[in-house]
Every structure is written in structure tokens, then in C-alpha cells.
Scaffold this active site. Structure first.
Site, short mmCIF file in Angstrom:
data_model
loop_
_atom_site.label_atom_id
_atom_site.label_comp_id
_atom_site.label_asym_id
_atom_site.label_seq_id
_atom_site.Cartn_x
_atom_site.Cartn_y
_atom_site.Cartn_z
N THR A 127 27.13 -18.06 -27.65
CA THR A 127 28.50 -18.46 -27.32
C THR A 127 29.29 -18.85 -28.57
O THR A 127 28.76 -19.48 -29.49
CB THR A 127 28.48 -19.63 -26.33
OG1 THR A 127 27.82 -19.22 -25.14
CG2 THR A 127 29.89 -20.10 -26.00
N GLU A 128 30.56 -18.49 -28.58
CA GLU A 128 31.47 -18.85 -29.68
C GLU A 128 32.72 -19.49 -29.11
O GLU A 128 32.99 -19.41 -27.90
CB GLU A 128 31.84 -17.60 -30.48
CG GLU A 128 30.64 -16.96 -31.16
CD GLU A 128 30.99 -15.77 -32.04
OE1 GLU A 128 30.08 -15.22 -32.65
OE2 GLU A 128 32.19 -15.40 -32.10
N GLY A 241 15.59 -14.47 -17.89
CA GLY A 241 14.65 -15.58 -17.78
C GLY A 241 15.32 -16.93 -17.87
O GLY A 241 14.94 -17.87 -17.16
N GLY A 242 16.34 -17.03 -18.74
CA GLY A 242 17.05 -18.29 -18.88
C GLY A 242 17.74 -18.70 -17.59
O GLY A 242 17.78 -19.89 -17.25
N ARG A 243 18.26 -17.73 -16.86
CA ARG A 243 18.93 -18.03 -15.59
C ARG A 243 17.93 -18.52 -14.55
O ARG A 243 18.23 -19.43 -13.75
CB ARG A 243 19.69 -16.80 -15.11
CG ARG A 243 20.93 -16.54 -15.92
CD ARG A 243 21.52 -15.16 -15.76
NE ARG A 243 22.68 -15.03 -16.63
CZ ARG A 243 23.23 -13.87 -17.01
NH1 ARG A 243 22.71 -12.73 -16.56
NH2 ARG A 243 24.28 -13.85 -17.81
N ARG A 268 17.73 -48.77 3.56
CA ARG A 268 19.05 -49.34 3.75
C ARG A 268 19.35 -49.51 5.25
O ARG A 268 19.18 -48.57 6.03
CB ARG A 268 20.10 -48.42 3.10
CG ARG A 268 21.55 -48.85 3.29
CD ARG A 268 21.89 -50.07 2.47
NE ARG A 268 23.34 -50.30 2.47
CZ ARG A 268 23.90 -51.39 1.99
NH1 ARG A 268 23.14 -52.34 1.45
NH2 ARG A 268 25.21 -51.53 2.01
N GLY A 340 26.04 -44.31 -0.89
CA GLY A 340 27.25 -45.11 -0.87
C GLY A 340 27.63 -45.56 -2.27
O GLY A 340 27.42 -44.84 -3.26
N GLU A 364 24.36 -20.33 -19.20
CA GLU A 364 23.56 -19.12 -18.94
C GLU A 364 24.35 -18.09 -18.14
O GLU A 364 23.79 -17.30 -17.39
CB GLU A 364 22.25 -19.47 -18.20
CG GLU A 364 21.43 -20.56 -18.85
CD GLU A 364 20.71 -20.13 -20.12
OE1 GLU A 364 21.17 -19.16 -20.75
OE2 GLU A 364 19.71 -20.74 -20.50
N ARG A 376 28.79 -5.78 -9.08
CA ARG A 376 28.78 -4.49 -9.79
C ARG A 376 27.50 -3.72 -9.50
O ARG A 376 27.52 -2.50 -9.34
CB ARG A 376 28.94 -4.72 -11.28
CG ARG A 376 30.36 -5.13 -11.69
CD ARG A 376 30.41 -5.51 -13.16
NE ARG A 376 31.76 -5.89 -13.56
CZ ARG A 376 32.07 -6.39 -14.73
NH1 ARG A 376 31.12 -6.61 -15.64
NH2 ARG A 376 33.32 -6.70 -15.03
#
Length: 381
Positions: A127-128, A241-243, A268, A340, A364, A376
């Protein structure tokens, strides 16, 4: 898996090992890491002792050579304690796998022994500032100069930026578009490499995130991973794989939130009875559990497809990532609601998981891009 619904004995052993490591080394400390922005390098290094730094690196390169389902089980287990730390380890695994899968013998011999042991940690740099979802438009350029490339450009949102020693970086060596992208291994101490300030993030406080800035960095041609022009293909294969891994991190974090919500609502009491006895509470918990199990089933199927290199693996990885990360955030949000006002306090873990899981639908590949990939693939001729 012995069938679509049962883990093998080996997979259960791996899962149990990761759960024990999480209970001992991650869960007791995760709140402090988050609050004080502590990067738990010693804990991450300890994970390498179990093989968790080289989950799908080949045995020939020193890894444990497991499949993507086993990797998902490990990431899911560690995220039960801290999604941020689990995701950080996932990124290191992705970068190490790229070197092992596509690198030549020289680059593998130079870097993998240190990465497998986590004597050095790797970042993944795609990424940039001007190219996020449109990754093929990246501008960081590598110009050949004899036996070196001269690299100039900036990478954005890099996990481990400034802390890690190795940066597996996508650079432009040729024409515009995906065919002009190559992959280089760049070291932290190479002259001309610098880092931006640590980003001030909503979550993921246990890992540093910063710009990585290349100002005429001279990188040996020998550090090329794959051939020139193959970088985008390598990057996209890594992201399958990262996903899966980031989806697994969402599953682990969401399971923790569900378990915390069940325990809290049992304890609670309001209007003279346990909150868990109210039908509204039971309906919420039922939906959370059902959606979580559905997301888990799809992710495990997608992991098996990626391991088998099935023709529809990329579509299934995108489907699983989209569903698991959206579900993870939704489960965390409802768990906070069931707590809550207490859920909004840092005294309880829910708000940390709510913050940590939110970014999973962005990184990712955003979940909007996941829908593009799925659509697609479904409609192509």
C-alpha cells in the site's frame, strides 16, 4: 479435515497448542499492551519457538510446512487473546512465505533462517499513500543500476514499520500497471531507508504502524523475489492467504466477545433475574453464535481450497474474508451492547476487541473490493 465437518487429530493438536500459548503468553497481557501501546516482541519471538513464524514455509527452508487451514486455526486461537498480535504474526508469515515460495536459493539462504527463528521480523509493503485498493497503480520505483536497484518511494500503513528488520516490498521496475511490478527484499539498515511517525490508530495498539520511506535505497539485484514483472502476481497470491488469516483473526476475536457476553449476561441481574434469562438476550446470543459458525465454516472451506490451489480459491478467500470480518465486527458490537455501559469501559475486554476488529474489513483488501473480486469471478465468461 477428515470430512467437511471434522478436524483431524493433528489439526486439533495444533489448535490446542495455539490455545495454550495464547492462554499463557497473550491473554493475561493483552490489555496492558493495548493501553500502553507495548509491542510484545518477546512474546512474538516465543511464538517462533512453536513454529508459528514459518507456518507454511517449507521444511527445506526450516518451516513447519502446514496448510492454510492449520494456519487459520493458529491465528484464530491467538486472536482470542489479542487480534492485533495475531495479525502481526500473520503478516510476518505471509512475507516469509513469499520469499520461500518465489525466491531463489541465494535470497532464501540469506533471509529465511533469521525469519523462521524470528531473529528478524518481516513486513509486507504494498500500500502507498496514493494507491490502496488500486494496488497496481503503485509509484515506488526501482531503477536498475548495475548489480543493484535504486528504490525511491513511500509505503503507507506498514505494520512493523520502523520496528521490523525486513521489508518485502512491491516496486515498479517496468511499465505502468500490474505487469511492471516486481518484489524486493529490503533491509532496515540499508542507507536511504527511513520511517514516518508511528500512526495514532483506533486499535491494533500492540503493533507499530508507520510509513516506510525509500530515498535512493540501493538494493542488490540478488534480493529480487521471483522475476521482474512478477511482483503483482506474488502479492495477490500472498493476499489469498492473508485474507484467510485476517478472517480467522476476526473469528477468534468474535468468539472471545461471544464468550464474554454469555458469561456477563449470566452474572448480571436486572429486574430480579439474570440478563441471560431474557428472551431478547437469548435471541441476540443465538444470532451471534449462528453467524459466527457460518463464517467459520466458509473460512475453513476456503482455506482448504487455497491449500489445494483450487481454481476458485481466490473467490472463496474473498468470500470468507468478507463474511468473517463483517461478522466479527457485528458480533463484537452486539457483545458490547449486551454489556451495557460496562462494555464501553476499558476495565472489560470488549471495547478493545471492538476497536481491533474494525480494521479487518479494510486491510488485506477492503470488503468492497472483496465483493468486486467475487462478482467479477461469478460473471466472467
Amino acid at each position: 479435515m477428515t470430512d467437511p465437518f471434522t478436524l483431524t487429530d493433528e489439526q486439533r493438536e495444533i489448535q490446542d497448542l495455539a490455545r495454550r500459548f495464547t492462554a499463557d503468553r497473550i491473554t493475561p497481557h493483552a490489555a496492558e499492551w493495548d493501553e500502553k501501546h507495548i509491542f510484545p516482541r518477546d512474546t512474538i519471538k516465543a511464538a517462533a519457538g512453536l513454529g508459528f513464524a514459518s507456518i507454511y514455509v517449507s521444511e527445506a527452508s526450516g518451516g513447519i510446512n502446514l496448510g492454510r487451514l492449520e494456519a487459520a486455526l493458529i491465528m484464530e486461537a491467538m486472536a482470542y487473546g489479542c487480534p492485533s498480535t495475531s495479525a502481526f504474526i500473520s503478516i510476518h508469515n505471509m512475507a516469509s512465505w513469499m520469499i520461500d515460495r518465489f525466491g531463489g536459493q541465494a535470497v532464501k539462504a540469506t533471509y529465511l533462517p533469521r525469519l523462521v527463528a524470528m531473529d528478524q521480523i518481516a513486513s509486507y509493503c504494498l500500500t502507498e499513500p496514493g494507491s490502496g485498493s488500486d494496488a497496481a497503480a503503485l509509484k515506488t520505483r526501482a531503477v536498475r543500476d548495475g548489480d543493484d536497484y535504486i528504490v525511491t518511494g513511500t509505503k503507507q500503513f506498514i505494520s512493523g514499520g520502523g520496528e521490523n528488520e525486513i521489508y518485502v516490498t512491491m516496486v515498479r521496475t517496468g511499465e505502468e500497471g500490474p505487469k511492471g511490478i516486481s518484489c524486493l527484499v529490503i533491509e532496515k539498515d540499508m542507507p536511504g531507508l527511513s520511517f514516518g511517525a508511528n500512526e495514532r490508530k483506533l486499535g491494533w495498539h500492540s503493533q507499530p504502524t508507520a510509513q516506510v520511506i525509500f530515498d535512493g535505497v540501493r538494493v542488490p539485484v540478488a534480493n529480487l523475489v521471483g522475476g521482474e514483472g512478477e511482483g503483482f502476481r506474488i502479492a495477490m497470491m500472498g493476499l489469498d492467504g492473508g485474507r484467510l488469516n485476517i478472517g480467522a483473526c476476526s473469528l477468534g476475536g468474535a468468539q472471545r466477545c461471544l464468550d464474554e457476553a454469555i458469561a456477563y449476561t449470566r452474572e448480571r441481574r436486572q429486574f430480579g433475574t439474570a440478563v441471560s434469562d431474557f428472551q431478547n438476550t437469548q435471541f441476540m446470543l443465538a444470532d451471534m453464535a449462528t453467524e459466527l459458525e457460518a463464517a467459520r465454516a466458509l473460512l475453513y472451506i476456503a482455506a482448504a481450497k487455497v491449500t489445494a490451489n483450487a481454481p476458485d480459491k481466490t473467490r472463496f478467500a474473498a468470500m470468507a474474508k468478507r463474511l468473517a470480518t463483517d461478522t466479527g465486527s457485528a458480533v463484537a458490537d452486539r457483545a458490547l451492547q449486551l454489556h451495557g455501559g460496562y462494555g464501553y469501559l476499558m476495565d472489560y475486554p470488549i471495547e478493545r476487541f471492538w476497536r481491533d476488529l474494525r480494521v479487518h474489513s479494510i486491510l488485506e483488501g477492503t470488503n468492497q473490493v472483496m465483493r468486486m473480486i467475487i462478482g467479477r469471478d461469478l460473471t466472467r465468461q
